[in-house]
Design an enzyme around this catalytic site. Structure first.
Site, PDB file in Angstrom:
ATOM      1  N   ASP A 128       0.824  -1.202   0.000  1.00 60.79           N
ATOM      2  CA  ASP A 128       0.000   0.000   0.000  1.00 60.79           C
ATOM      3  C   ASP A 128       0.860   1.254   0.000  1.00 60.79           C
ATOM      4  O   ASP A 128       1.656   1.465   0.909  1.00 60.79           O
ATOM      5  CB  ASP A 128      -0.889  -0.015   1.245  1.00 60.79           C
ATOM      6  CG  ASP A 128      -1.827   1.162   1.313  1.00 60.79           C
ATOM      7  OD1 ASP A 128      -2.126   1.752   0.258  1.00 60.79           O
ATOM      8  OD2 ASP A 128      -2.270   1.508   2.423  1.00 60.79           O
ATOM      9  N   ASP A 140      -2.913   7.200  -5.650  1.00 61.53           N
ATOM     10  CA  ASP A 140      -3.021   6.052  -4.743  1.00 61.53           C
ATOM     11  C   ASP A 140      -3.224   4.763  -5.523  1.00 61.53           C
ATOM     12  O   ASP A 140      -4.329   4.460  -5.969  1.00 61.53           O
ATOM     13  CB  ASP A 140      -4.171   6.265  -3.754  1.00 61.53           C
ATOM     14  CG  ASP A 140      -4.331   5.087  -2.810  1.00 61.53           C
ATOM     15  OD1 ASP A 140      -3.312   4.495  -2.426  1.00 61.53           O
ATOM     16  OD2 ASP A 140      -5.473   4.754  -2.460  1.00 61.53           O
TER      17      ASP A 140
END
Length: 474
Positions: free
Chosen positions: A96, A312
């Site tokens: 992530d 992201d």
């Protein structure tokens, strides 16, 4: 052990900086993709569910009591293998770019998944079974740096704990340990050798909400955020790597590559990161469709509060403020007034028998520093059956009240591009890049010999597997 539709590709961990005392050798990583490529069939509802949960966490920054640790995401798209401890054991972790903390489920964990619905074997970390494991006490520097000072009531040998609560009800609680991380290092002749480093990470004692579910369970999460407590920052501080990483995601076949260090080729133009932000925020200036600029309110791309543009890779789709979304959709379908839309699990879908690349325009996002991001029809549409396509852009106002004014750039606009995050120079950049038939050129420096060399890392044929530990890839 990987999902049936996942394609395993190779990646490179590298280090650079000519004649720099802390420069290091390079390493190699592997990435896997959780959901079947293309988002077809029943998987599109899973993609939306993943993003919905994730966006709640992205906008719950103020609720995180652990300073600088960021926001772990749920077990969603890309995950990888790491090895921890002595002797090393294998752990599968979600990768992530929107969080900082590396944590894995601990042997004493309450409500930690014991099995996974994605076909992998889960492992609980046991500090007592590792001869190199050391507990982190609350009076140690790592704990003080994490919390911005010594904790009240801290005494010697009291564990340094962490507890993160999220707006969607998920939580992770545990304590920090320091242990050996093992990875593959490129030796300079295109081959690899084992290397290791000492890192501090979370030992999860209790997981709540989605993090305790077995449906898509993994062993933990590895964050590549900006905090000094992240694994990347720890490796950089130890002189193992430079604080630069890159990824190239393949949403057609699944998987992708991940590299840490100085990518020499292809060249990448960059835009400044907005400083003092919890995520990778950049300044988006305008959008054009087929070369025509969208006429949008001047304030729509302003940064501050819950506004701005976030890059992201952990988010599947791309979310836009309502006024941007509507203007964009009108421009994209301007020449297709006869198309009939239908709803598929809340996605806007349509039937189109021809090539979407021939029939629809390219969308270009323009960023500060004259950096364009080209998004092609095969990127922003995904196929969902024979000649049926669905739109990968979403109206943020319909998905999240907190995120309604945020531009959140996910996989659909980042795929098939090399995206570079240079935290040392505080810039982000990208270029169109198809990893499959090409190769990356990476810079490796041997500071003790004052030798700098360039090495090419090419994609493997078929699945890239081995007995050495791998981590990473967004």
């Amino acid at each position: 052990m990987a999902p049936r539709a996942a394609l395993l590709l190779a990646a490179a961990l590298l280090a650079a900086a000519a004649a720099a005392p802390r420069a290091a050798a390079t390493g190699v990583f592997q990435v896997r993709r959780r959901f079947a490529a293309g988002g077809g069939g029943g998987n599109i509802s899973a993609l939306r569910a993943h993003d919905s949960s994730r966006r709640g966490r992205l906008h719950a920054t103020a609720d995180v009591p652990l300073g600088g640790l960021g926001l772990p995401t749920d077990t969603g798209l890309y995950y990888t293998e790491i090895r921890l401890g002595t002797p090393p054991k294998r752990y599968y972790v979600q990768v992530d770019t929107g969080s900082d903390l590396l944590w894995v489920n601990c042997i004493t964990c309450d409500r930690c998944p014991r099995k996974s619905g994605i076909g992998i074997d889960l492992t609980l970390f046991d500090p007592k079974s590792s001869s190199s494991s050391r507990a982190v006490s609350c009076d140690q520097e790592f704990c003080s740096a994490t919390y911005g000072g010594k904790l009240p009531g801290c005494k010697a040998n009291v564990p340094c704990e962490y507890s993160v609560m999220y707006g969607d009800g998920s939580s992770t609680t545990g304590f920090f340990v320091t242990d050996a991380l093992e990875y593959d290092q490129v030796s300079g002749d295109g081959k690899t050798q084992l290397a290791n480093a000492s890192v501090t990470f979370g030992c999860g004692a209790q997981q709540g909400g989605d993090l305790g579910s077995t449906d898509e369970a993994l062993d933990g999460i590895i964050g590549f955020g900006q905090s000094n407590t992240s694994m990347l920052s720890q490796l950089a501080a130890a002189g193992k790597v430079k604080k630069i990483f890159a990824h190239c995601l393949d949403t057609v076949n699944g998987g992708g590559i991940f590299a840490i260090g100085d990518v020499v080729h292809p060249k990448v133009k960059t835009t400044p990161m907005i400083p003092n932000m919890p995520h990778y925020n950049v300044n988006l200036e305008s959008i054009d469709v087929g070369g025509t600029k969208l006429q949008l309110p001047a304030h729509v791309f302003e940064t501050g509060g819950k506004k701005g543009t976030i890059v992201d890779s952990g988010t599947t789709l791309t979310y836009l403020p309502e006024v941007v979304f509507k203007s964009l959709m009108l421009a994209v379908f301007n020449k297709h007034q006869d198309i009939t839309f239908h709803d598929v699990q809340d996605f806007l879908c349509f039937k189109y028998p021809g090539s979407v690349d021939d029939g629809f325009p390219t969308i270009t996002f323009h960023f500060e520093g004259d950096l364009p991001l080209h998004v092609y029809p095969h990127d922003y549409f995904f196929q969902n059956g024979n000649d049926v396509y669905c739109v990968g852009f979403q109206d943020g106002a319909l998905q999240s009240k907190d995120g309604k004014d945020t531009v959140l750039l996910g996989d659909v606009v980042l795929s098939n591009k090399l995206v570079v995050y240079d935290l040392e120079n505080e810039v982000i950049g990208w270029t169109d890049y198809n990893w499959a038939p090409l190769a990356l050129k990476l810079r490796m420096t041997r500071p003790e010999q004052h030798i700098q060399s360039i090495h090419t890392i090419s994609p493997p044929d078929g699945d890239f597997t081995g007995t050495s530990p791998w981590f990473c890839c967004c």
